[in-house]
Design a protein around this motif. Sequence first.
Motif, PDB file in Angstrom:
ATOM      1  N   GLN A  17     -11.277 -10.202   1.255  1.00  0.00           N
ATOM      2  CA  GLN A  17     -11.700  -9.313   2.338  1.00  0.00           C
ATOM      3  C   GLN A  17     -10.483  -8.702   3.037  1.00  0.00           C
ATOM      4  N   VAL A  18      -9.434  -9.490   3.170  1.00  0.00           N
ATOM      5  CA  VAL A  18      -8.185  -8.958   3.750  1.00  0.00           C
ATOM      6  C   VAL A  18      -7.659  -7.841   2.861  1.00  0.00           C
ATOM      7  N   PHE A  19      -7.678  -8.101   1.544  1.00  0.00           N
ATOM      8  CA  PHE A  19      -7.191  -7.106   0.575  1.00  0.00           C
ATOM      9  C   PHE A  19      -7.972  -5.798   0.731  1.00  0.00           C
ATOM     10  N   ARG A  39      -8.258  -0.211   1.932  1.00  0.00           N
ATOM     11  CA  ARG A  39      -9.060   0.909   2.459  1.00  0.00           C
ATOM     12  C   ARG A  39      -8.523   1.434   3.793  1.00  0.00           C
ATOM     13  N   GLY A  40      -7.351   0.913   4.159  1.00  0.00           N
ATOM     14  CA  GLY A  40      -6.690   1.444   5.346  1.00  0.00           C
ATOM     15  C   GLY A  40      -7.311   0.993   6.646  1.00  0.00           C
ATOM     16  N   ARG A  91       0.871  -1.184   0.000  1.00  0.00           N
ATOM     17  CA  ARG A  91       0.000   0.000   0.000  1.00  0.00           C
ATOM     18  C   ARG A  91       0.899   1.222   0.000  1.00  0.00           C
ATOM     19  N   LYS A  92       0.683   2.082  -0.987  1.00  0.00           N
ATOM     20  CA  LYS A  92       1.497   3.294  -1.147  1.00  0.00           C
ATOM     21  C   LYS A  92       2.991   2.962  -1.158  1.00  0.00           C
ATOM     22  N   GLY A  93       3.329   1.868  -1.838  1.00  0.00           N
ATOM     23  CA  GLY A  93       4.733   1.519  -2.028  1.00  0.00           C
ATOM     24  C   GLY A  93       5.403   0.843  -0.853  1.00  0.00           C
ATOM     25  N   ARG A  94       4.654   0.565   0.200  1.00  0.00           N
ATOM     26  CA  ARG A  94       5.240  -0.091   1.367  1.00  0.00           C
ATOM     27  C   ARG A  94       4.595  -1.448   1.602  1.00  0.00           C
ATOM     28  N   VAL A  95       5.354  -2.349   2.198  1.00  0.00           N
ATOM     29  CA  VAL A  95       4.759  -3.611   2.628  1.00  0.00           C
ATOM     30  C   VAL A  95       4.036  -3.333   3.938  1.00  0.00           C
ATOM     31  N   VAL A  96       2.695  -3.429   3.909  1.00  0.00           N
ATOM     32  CA  VAL A  96       1.939  -3.131   5.128  1.00  0.00           C
ATOM     33  C   VAL A  96       1.615  -4.404   5.915  1.00  0.00           C
TER      34      VAL A  96
END
Lengths: 267, 265
Positions: B247-249, B254-255, B223-228
């Motif tokens: 659902q995890v995705f 969606r933060g 997400r936004k270039g980072r591994v979250v």
Amino acid sequence: MMRASARRIWGLMYRHIALYRRSWPRVVELMYWPVLQMVVWGFITAYLAGLQNNIASVAAGVLLGGVLLWEVALRSQMGFTLSFLEEIWSRNLGHIFVSPIRPTEMVAALMALSLVRVVVSVLPAVGLAWLLYAFGLWTMGPVLAAFFAALLVMGWAVALGVTSLILRFGAGAEALAWSVLFGVTPFAAVFYPVSVLPAWLQPVALSLPAAHVFEGMRMALTDGRIAWDHLAWAFGLDAAWMAGMGWLFMAQLQAARVKGALLNIGE
Amino acid sequence: MPPIMPVPTPDADEPAIRCEALTKRYGGRDGAVAVDGLTFTLPRGATWGLLGGNGAGKTTTIAMLLGLLVPTSGRVACLGHDMARDRFRALARMNFSSPYIALPQRLTVAENLRVYAHLYDVKRAEARIAALAADLQLEDLLQRPAGELSAGQKTRVALAKALINTPDLLLLDEPTASLDPDTGDWVRTWLERYRAESGCAILLASHNMAEVARLCGHVLMLRKGRVVDEGSPAALIERYGREDLEQVFLDIARGRGIAAGASPA
């Protein structure tokens, strides 16, 4: 190592040869413009010969020789650049750049393809000039091979510059592939000596390998003499142009890799 | 200053991909960050997924892994070869497939595969092409122009191109995009079998969560270039207290955080 390199170069050449093998309109298009140019200039020289009989054969030789040899430079540049553009148009450039082919090998393949295209496009025009106007380009002797090589290399140098601009500006620079050398024609001394140009333009003309080739061609056709000095200048300038444009190409390729331009080039 | 990673020497024990603090910023110092400090190690023979919404940095990451894009900072090595200094030796042992990069449409399938057999210096190229054609059911298509094929047939040809050099590392960008469920399932089954038989490592970018859950042993959520977040599909589903990876995705895209009561990584 050398064998693998030669194979990669052949791989890229094979891709284009396979394309032309099954597309006769492309092959006809290769021959079309050189033949058309030669026919038009052939009639012009025939007309001039009718007006001034004493200079007829010389004028015909100089004009037709100029037309045919200039086509070598034009087709050399276009052959290189259009082969590169073909990869962009077919959206295949990404596959090429992530294969192990080195940039130098890609350039070598594009040069070899350009040579093939020059031979296929210019030879029919040379033959027709002999059949229609009894003008044999080969009458200037073995020096013809040197003129041919010098113009071929000049075409490659300009093509490297155009390809660099395509890498830098993308599709917006594509039109240069067809137009850039036509713009150089007035300064290349194709149809008249450099001395005809204004004094301030003459250094510009003499910085072009082509101007030296055509000065040498006129000497070969009118005096039967080989102008070694012009030949040396032509090849010396070719080397300088190739070095400069080669550096520009590699710099733009690296810049495209930094900016991400290779991901969406042509869009 | 990014941490300096020791320059790896090419070795069979080296992981398929070693990424350290990989960052890509477009447009200078204040430009947009597409990938931000990505660090991961893909072991040999494993299949990992790279997941994220549009603009999460998947394509940029793959482009840097392939040497198509120069990182702003950080380092990447594929199969033990530093991609900044020695990418051509790595590229000879890797391959890539994406529905967004085409093969020349006017060339026949056989001609296309021959081109890439030359570019990858494949020994006994015709035998390799014949074997791939048999394996991917392309025998009847070999003499047809690539532009005349259906989407499913093109996907099989693209896979044949990607496997022409028997790669040790395969990067797949949405390999089943625009395929019908039957053809998509055929491709997934084939990839599972190929990986098991060849030991090839695969990095898969996809928007198809069922595909990722089926093929990948480990998933990197971007997400936004980072591994979250990262983990096996089952572990991620459990951690987020969800029923499936889709659902995890959505939670991550969606933060939304990890569900109440679920245990963080």
